[in-house]
Write a protein that holds these residues in place. Sequence first.
Motif: not given
Length: 141
Positions: A123-136
Amino acid sequence: MRGNVIDLAVAVVIGAAFTNIVNSVVKGLINPLVGAIGTKNLDHYSSCLKAPCVVTADGSVKSGVPIMWGSVAGATLSFVITAAVVYFLMVLPMAKYLARQEARKKAREGTQEVIDVTELEVLKEIRDALVAQRAAGRDEL
């Protein structure tokens, strides 16, 4: 609480049943073995506290103060045998069974914790991936 009461009731009933068996063993085996050394029955062993001791065949005391230590020894022997049988045939196996059940329960809880930790990491990895996607996505705007 109800299970403990039932366990206690079963122990009392089985203990009473073993008492009859043990009394038969003491009277049928141990007393004759003692009889090979002395009298045929442990109940006849006594000492005199105040002489002269005269005890009739029916057990009444005519004179003196006899201490009937033979009957105490027989009762003690019966108790020890009963306690040993109940302990080794009931208490010890039940304690081992409960210890195994507790170990299995702890093992299941340990694997559950590993699963929970693994799910948390995913779940932490998914959260980090979503945050990185939004930032991109913001960088493109």
